[in-house]
Design a protein around this motif. Structure first.
Motif, short mmCIF file in Angstrom:
data_model
loop_
_atom_site.label_atom_id
_atom_site.label_comp_id
_atom_site.label_asym_id
_atom_site.label_seq_id
_atom_site.Cartn_x
_atom_site.Cartn_y
_atom_site.Cartn_z
N UNK A 21 138.44 63.73 77.37
CA UNK A 21 138.90 62.89 78.43
C UNK A 21 137.69 61.77 78.68
N UNK A 22 137.96 60.61 78.65
CA UNK A 22 137.02 59.64 79.29
C UNK A 22 137.94 58.55 79.96
N UNK A 23 137.35 57.65 80.37
CA UNK A 23 138.05 56.60 81.16
C UNK A 23 138.30 57.04 82.48
N UNK A 24 138.95 56.29 83.64
CA UNK A 24 138.95 56.43 84.92
C UNK A 24 139.54 57.59 85.41
N UNK A 25 140.12 58.38 84.63
CA UNK A 25 140.75 59.88 85.00
C UNK A 25 139.56 60.86 84.84
N UNK A 26 138.18 60.49 84.42
CA UNK A 26 137.21 61.52 84.34
C UNK A 26 136.79 61.85 86.05
N UNK B 166 138.75 59.66 73.93
CA UNK B 166 139.30 58.58 73.21
C UNK B 166 139.58 57.38 73.97
N UNK B 167 139.53 57.43 75.17
CA UNK B 167 139.82 56.33 76.23
C UNK B 167 138.74 55.60 76.32
N UNK B 168 138.96 54.27 75.74
CA UNK B 168 137.92 53.35 75.75
C UNK B 168 137.35 52.78 76.98
N UNK B 169 138.20 53.06 78.10
CA UNK B 169 137.93 52.25 79.44
C UNK B 169 136.61 53.07 79.96
N UNK B 170 135.84 52.33 80.71
CA UNK B 170 134.71 52.93 81.43
C UNK B 170 135.16 54.27 82.30
N UNK B 171 134.22 55.16 82.01
CA UNK B 171 134.25 56.32 83.16
C UNK B 171 133.35 56.48 84.03
#
Length: 104
Positions: free
Chosen positions: A1-6, A25-30
């Motif tokens: 898990x990556x991205x803003x949900x972290x 896999x999430x390419x959005x910034x975390x």
């Protein structure tokens, strides 16, 4: 898990919680969680799946956590294999809270 949900996962784990993330896999910034102390076990690439020793170690770690109750998966909904199309539609409707399980 990556991205803003972290950050949300870290908040849910709470202080002295443990987070196990697989994939990233999430390419959005975390945004990294600032909850202290927080233990994060990260499995970040698929290269580790090419090494059978590492795969056995990961399976043992996750299996032990499930057996002892240290890891409790969150299940949103369970579908039969025959309901796979319905399960897919459920996923497409938005972010389920937890995993979608297909039973065989």
């Amino acid at each position: 898990m990556s991205g803003p949900g972290l950050a949300d996962l870290a908040t849910a784990a709470g202080p002295r919680g443990t987070l196990v993330t697989v994939g990233w896999l999430d390419p959005r910034p975390a945004s990294m969680p600032m909850q202290a102390p927080l233990t994060i076990h990260r499995y970040m690439s698929f290269e580790h799946t090419l090494d059978p020793v590492v795969v056995r170690r990961m399976a043992a770690f996750l299996g032990a956590g499930l057996r002892t109750g240290a890891i409790v998966p969150t299940v949103d909904r369970t579908f039969t294999l025959e309901q796979a199309a319905e399960a897919h539609r459920h996923l497409e409707q938005g972010d389920p809270f937890g995993k979608i399980v297909l039973t065989v």
